[in-house]
Design a protein around this motif. Sequence first.
Motif, PDB file in Angstrom:
ATOM      1  N   GLN A  45       0.825  -1.209   0.000  1.00 14.49           N
ATOM      2  CA  GLN A  45       0.000   0.000   0.000  1.00 14.49           C
ATOM      3  C   GLN A  45       0.862   1.263   0.000  1.00 14.49           C
ATOM      4  N   GLY A  46       2.186   1.086   0.021  1.00 17.66           N
ATOM      5  CA  GLY A  46       3.085   2.235   0.039  1.00 17.66           C
ATOM      6  C   GLY A  46       3.341   2.792   1.418  1.00 17.66           C
ATOM      7  N   GLN A  47       2.984   2.049   2.459  1.00 10.62           N
ATOM      8  CA  GLN A  47       3.212   2.496   3.830  1.00 10.62           C
ATOM      9  C   GLN A  47       4.609   2.082   4.289  1.00 10.62           C
ATOM     10  N   VAL A 108       5.325   2.930  -4.475  1.00  7.72           N
ATOM     11  CA  VAL A 108       3.932   2.509  -4.640  1.00  7.72           C
ATOM     12  C   VAL A 108       3.100   3.749  -4.933  1.00  7.72           C
ATOM     13  N   THR A 110      -0.080   5.850  -5.134  1.00 10.03           N
ATOM     14  CA  THR A 110      -1.303   5.798  -4.331  1.00 10.03           C
ATOM     15  C   THR A 110      -2.417   6.718  -4.825  1.00 10.03           C
ATOM     16  N   HIS A 111      -2.056   7.799  -5.533  1.00 11.06           N
ATOM     17  CA  HIS A 111      -3.076   8.762  -5.965  1.00 11.06           C
ATOM     18  C   HIS A 111      -2.765   9.284  -7.363  1.00 11.06           C
ATOM     19  N   PHE A 124       3.279   9.060  -5.029  1.00 17.22           N
ATOM     20  CA  PHE A 124       3.654   7.804  -4.381  1.00 17.22           C
ATOM     21  C   PHE A 124       4.050   7.988  -2.916  1.00 17.22           C
ATOM     22  N   CYS A 125       3.765   6.947  -2.137  1.00 16.57           N
ATOM     23  CA  CYS A 125       4.277   6.768  -0.770  1.00 16.57           C
ATOM     24  C   CYS A 125       4.004   7.942   0.167  1.00 16.57           C
ATOM     25  N   LYS A 164      -1.023   1.090  -6.381  1.00 14.97           N
ATOM     26  CA  LYS A 164      -1.810   0.589  -5.247  1.00 14.97           C
ATOM     27  C   LYS A 164      -3.100  -0.070  -5.740  1.00 14.97           C
ATOM     28  N   SER A 166      -6.202  -0.235  -4.813  1.00 16.30           N
ATOM     29  CA  SER A 166      -7.436   0.554  -4.921  1.00 16.30           C
ATOM     30  C   SER A 166      -7.380   1.497  -6.119  1.00 16.30           C
ATOM     31  N   LEU A 167      -6.206   2.072  -6.408  1.00 13.82           N
ATOM     32  CA  LEU A 167      -6.069   2.939  -7.567  1.00 13.82           C
ATOM     33  C   LEU A 167      -6.108   2.111  -8.850  1.00 13.82           C
TER      34      LEU A 167
END
Length: 205
Positions: A45-47, A108, A110-111, A124-125, A164, A166-167
């Motif tokens: 998830q990029g966490q 990763v 994410t948006h 990312f991240c 990610k 979800s994306l």
Amino acid sequence: MRLLRGGLGFLLRPGIRRGAGQPLYQQGQSPSPRTREYFYYVDHQGQLFLDDAKVKNFITCFKDKPFLVFFFKQLKLNRSGRYEDSFPYLSPCGREHNYIRCDDRPIVFTHLLEGPPGQQSLSFCGGAERLAVPFQPEKLVMLAENGRVYHPGPEKAGGVGLVKSSLAFELSPCFEYQDGPGQPPTHFRWQEKRYLLTNELLRLI
């Protein structure tokens, strides 16, 4: 980095062996004078977490944006001669060496950041607009075996990042499968344009 890390001191433990054949390390160890080593983990998830954190979730991941921006802008392939197999990425910070392993890729996405047509970015991240690359629809890759989607990332970090889940789900209706079901997508339709997927990232995955 030291100040932020100090606030998470309760997560630092004397040392850990991550399984048979894996290296023994201690967070903050000093293999040479005035040099410190820390060990991190990036999930799909990029966490970002300390590698030896007992619990890895949204509560225990790093969230401070300036820290994340600096950390991931410094990230590169680990060619230090230390922990290269177990921690294939490195984020140097002066005399601190921050070693990173990951679930898939350390980058990763994410948006999707909006902009004029043809000028969107992928962030990312956790860095929002401060950690972003131009969105290149034609260079997206979806692996048929697991459905994971990848996009070009910073060259020094390996040149490719994971999208990610979800994306990737949001983008999935835009893929077209000219070769039929069960085969990788061949085209991507985005903002009234139809892109032929180059699949050039496959050599990096």
